[in-house]
Design a protein around this motif. Structure first.
Motif, short mmCIF file in Angstrom:
data_model
loop_
_atom_site.label_atom_id
_atom_site.label_comp_id
_atom_site.label_asym_id
_atom_site.label_seq_id
_atom_site.Cartn_x
_atom_site.Cartn_y
_atom_site.Cartn_z
N GLY A 95 -36.71 -47.88 -41.56
CA GLY A 95 -36.02 -48.82 -40.72
C GLY A 95 -34.88 -49.39 -41.25
N ARG A 96 -34.53 -49.30 -42.75
CA ARG A 96 -32.87 -50.20 -42.90
C ARG A 96 -31.44 -48.95 -42.74
NH1 ARG A 96 -32.42 -48.61 -48.91
NH2 ARG A 96 -33.58 -46.91 -48.61
N PHE A 97 -30.70 -49.25 -42.54
CA PHE A 97 -29.84 -49.62 -42.05
C PHE A 97 -29.03 -49.22 -42.99
CE2 PHE A 97 -30.86 -49.71 -38.43
CZ PHE A 97 -30.51 -48.62 -37.39
N VAL A 98 -28.04 -47.64 -43.67
CA VAL A 98 -26.61 -47.34 -44.68
C VAL A 98 -25.78 -46.60 -44.24
CG1 VAL A 98 -29.23 -47.33 -46.42
CG2 VAL A 98 -28.10 -45.45 -45.02
N LYS A 99 -24.85 -46.47 -44.43
CA LYS A 99 -23.35 -46.49 -44.31
C LYS A 99 -23.69 -44.18 -44.90
CE LYS A 99 -19.25 -47.83 -44.99
NZ LYS A 99 -18.40 -48.07 -46.71
N GLY A 100 -23.44 -43.58 -43.44
CA GLY A 100 -24.16 -42.27 -44.02
C GLY A 100 -23.23 -41.40 -44.44
N ILE A 101 -23.80 -40.57 -45.02
CA ILE A 101 -22.96 -39.74 -45.90
C ILE A 101 -22.95 -38.68 -45.67
CG2 ILE A 101 -22.36 -38.38 -48.31
CD1 ILE A 101 -23.50 -41.41 -49.64
N TYR A 102 -22.14 -37.55 -45.60
CA TYR A 102 -21.64 -36.20 -44.49
C TYR A 102 -21.66 -34.95 -45.25
CZ TYR A 102 -21.56 -33.41 -40.29
OH TYR A 102 -21.62 -32.38 -39.66
N PHE A 103 -21.73 -34.88 -45.56
CA PHE A 103 -21.89 -33.22 -46.62
C PHE A 103 -22.27 -32.07 -45.74
CE2 PHE A 103 -22.11 -35.96 -51.19
CZ PHE A 103 -21.25 -36.56 -50.34
N ASP A 104 -21.94 -31.88 -44.35
CA ASP A 104 -22.53 -30.74 -43.72
C ASP A 104 -21.29 -30.34 -43.26
OD1 ASP A 104 -23.67 -28.75 -43.03
OD2 ASP A 104 -24.81 -30.07 -41.67
N GLU A 161 -34.43 -40.90 -46.43
CA GLU A 161 -34.00 -41.83 -47.15
C GLU A 161 -33.47 -42.10 -48.45
OE1 GLU A 161 -38.30 -41.72 -49.31
OE2 GLU A 161 -39.24 -40.54 -48.33
N PHE A 162 -32.17 -41.42 -47.95
CA PHE A 162 -30.98 -41.51 -48.48
C PHE A 162 -29.86 -41.99 -48.19
CE2 PHE A 162 -33.61 -39.82 -51.98
CZ PHE A 162 -33.35 -41.22 -53.03
N GLY A 163 -29.99 -41.07 -46.05
CA GLY A 163 -29.16 -40.94 -45.47
C GLY A 163 -27.79 -40.22 -45.41
N ILE A 164 -28.07 -38.95 -46.36
CA ILE A 164 -27.04 -38.17 -46.64
C ILE A 164 -27.63 -36.74 -46.06
CG2 ILE A 164 -26.12 -36.93 -48.59
CD1 ILE A 164 -26.97 -39.39 -50.43
N SER A 165 -26.25 -36.28 -45.35
CA SER A 165 -26.48 -35.04 -44.32
C SER A 165 -26.57 -33.43 -45.16
CB SER A 165 -25.78 -35.17 -42.97
OG SER A 165 -25.96 -36.49 -42.38
N VAL A 166 -27.11 -33.19 -45.35
CA VAL A 166 -26.75 -31.66 -45.70
C VAL A 166 -27.80 -30.32 -45.63
CG1 VAL A 166 -26.94 -32.53 -48.39
CG2 VAL A 166 -29.38 -31.86 -47.42
N PRO A 219 -29.36 -44.79 -39.22
CA PRO A 219 -31.04 -45.55 -40.09
C PRO A 219 -31.92 -44.60 -41.00
CG PRO A 219 -31.26 -44.31 -37.39
CD PRO A 219 -29.49 -44.65 -37.97
N LEU A 220 -32.35 -44.82 -41.90
CA LEU A 220 -33.17 -43.88 -42.18
C LEU A 220 -34.80 -44.67 -41.80
CD1 LEU A 220 -32.20 -45.74 -46.06
CD2 LEU A 220 -31.76 -43.77 -44.68
N GLU A 221 -35.85 -43.73 -42.20
CA GLU A 221 -36.73 -43.79 -41.85
C GLU A 221 -37.33 -45.14 -42.04
OE1 GLU A 221 -40.18 -40.52 -43.01
OE2 GLU A 221 -40.14 -41.71 -44.49
#
Ligand code: PLP
Length: 458
Positions: free
Chosen positions: A33-42, A371-376, A29-31
């Motif tokens: 309320g939208r759902f996007v495919k998560g990107i994990y850069f951690d 806001e972009f679903g990107i984990s850093v 989930p984004l802030e």
């Protein structure tokens, strides 16, 4: 700009690699309320599990039983998998079965604490040489028992071989251990571990390599053709190796471990314990107090098998490509400053950090996530001394930040890539960062009330 730099065969191979990992296609989930495919850069903090690891756990579960003393079939199977994993670990890191002992712990931090606890019992030497680029897990445990002396890092962010030589010379005969990271969790910089080992041995000291960040990206050889280059002790953790089930490893020479008392005393560590007499078992059991984490060990075993099947060369090749691509693309972003070891002189694992002018590192990480679903990750990454040096922060400045939570803390944003990350994910990161830098005022205002005090981070 081309979207990716892989030919058809390489793309198919990359798909196969991605398919090894659990959860890569999950929507988050984004802030708004939208759902996007998560990107994990951690991935430098911790990696998702391999599918093979989950399968191995499930397949082993029916055969789970008490370890060591039990005579039943399930106990025998559980004991066998633990012993087989020790053998596989030694093979994986190029050790020798007759010389090396594998002790299971719960994470790298515990492995290094255990090594410090053992070493202080068997040496009369006072000093540990560690470096300015270490994660605090390879610093704080040493402070318990020894005087810690810091090997400087050079202008490329790598341990200075010359400074190590100077310190070994100055402290001639009094250095118990040189304890260094194989690769930085901040800049990705790989240290010349075999060269450092050779130098260390010339001065009669031993060397420990904290391989938490190196082993997921590079093959390691404990035993070398030139024995002076051998690594005496190695620690790493399976939660950074696609098996996040609470198992890590400390490896070293068999004889060394049998001279010290356990850190965690209790069940499994003693041959016999009477009111006034205890006889400890030999290593590794002596240092594995309590019921072992069999499922974690099953997980590690499966992860090593998958990594071997994939082949480290394939991983190295792909990660170098995606890292190069990410660096090249991020360089084009307005106001960005990259901190990466990747240049002509040095090799690097697929980890790097950056700052963006006029944007706080915690805001960047927050915005990317929400806001972009990107984990850093952002902050100091538990490598305070290194980040302090990279950012040229004075002690006085940090003092102020520590005392006053309203002063924004210095820090960096980290991208840590794995072989399952895609070029398209890197493109999405670049697009997100471009949007953020194009709208700095808007984002700064929006996140102005979020606290920006000091924070650590793995
Ligand atoms: C270089 C390095 N050493 C040690 C550690 C600590 O690892 P663990 O969380 O397994 O204790 C980390 C964790 O990020 C690390 O990056």
């Amino acid at each position: 700009m081309r979207n990716f730099l892989l030919n058809r065969t390489q793309s198919m191979q990359q798909k196969k690699l991605r398919n090894l990992i659990v959860g890569v296609d999950e929507k988050i989930p984004l802030e708004d309320g939208r759902f996007v495919k998560g990107i994990y850069f951690d991935n430098a903090a911790t990696t998702p599990p391999f599918k093979s690891v989950l399968k191995a756990i499930q397949q082993f579960a029916p055969w789970y039983g008490s370890v060591g003393r039990g005579k039943g079939y399930k106990s025998v199977r559980s004991t066998e998998i633990i012993e087989q994993t020790r053998v596989n670990v030694v093979n994986f890191v190029g050790g020798k079965q007759d010389q090396h002992t594998v002790i299971f712990t719960k994470n790298s931090t515990e492995s290094i604490n255990l090594l410090a606890h053992i070493l202080q019992q068997v040496t009369t030497k006072r000093y540990i040489l560690t470096s300015e680029m270490e994660h605090i897990s390879n610093n704080l445990p040493w402070r318990n028992y020894f005087e810690v002396v810091y090997i400087a890092v050079n202008q490329f962010g790598q341990i200075s071989v010359e400074d190590l030589r100077a310190k070994l010379t100055a402290l001639q005969g009094q250095v118990a251990l040189v304890s260094i990271t194989g690769a930085s969790n901040v800049t990705g910089c790989i240290n010349p571990i075999y060269e450092l080992a050779e130098l260390t041995h010339q001065y009669g000291a031993k060397i420990h390599v904290d391989a938490a960040q190196l082993l997921p990206h590079e093959a390691i050889e404990l035993s070398r053709l030139n024995r002076k280059e051998d690594i005496d002790f190695l620690s790493f953790t399976s939660h950074k190796l696609y098996a996040p089930f609470g198992t890590a490893v400390l490896i070293g020479g068999k004889e060394f471990f049998n001279e010290a008392e356990p850190l965690v005393k209790g069940g499994g560590t003693a041959q016999i314990a009477l009111k006034s007499f205890v006889q400890w078992k030999n290593a590794p059991e002596r240092f594995e107090g309590g019921t072992p984490n069999v499922m974690g060990i099953v997980a590690l075993n499966a992860a090593l098998r998958t990594l071997q099947q994939v082949n480290m060369a394939t991983i190295i090749d792909y990660e170098k490509k995606i890292m190069n691509y990410a660096i090249t693309r991020l360089q084009t972003i307005d106001g960005i400053r990259l901190f990466s070891a990747l240049n002509d002189r040095l090799s690097s694992v697929s980890v790097f950090t950056f700052t963006i002018e006029d944007l706080h590192h915690q805001d960047i990480a927050d915005i990317l996530a929400k806001e972009f679903g990107i984990s850093v990750r952002s902050g100091f990454f538990c490598a305070y001394t290194y980040v302090q040096k990279i950012l040229h922060c004075s002690d006085e400045m940090l003092d102020e930040v520590i005392k006053n939570a309203s002063i924004p803390s210095p820090g960096l944003v980290r991208i840590s890539l794995s072989f399952y990350n895609t070029f398209s994910e890197v493109n999405q990161l670049v697009e997100a960062l471009e949007k953020i830098t194009d709208n700095k005022e808007y984002y700064t205002k929006k996140y102005q009330d979020v606290p920006k005090g000091i924070c650590g981070g793995q």
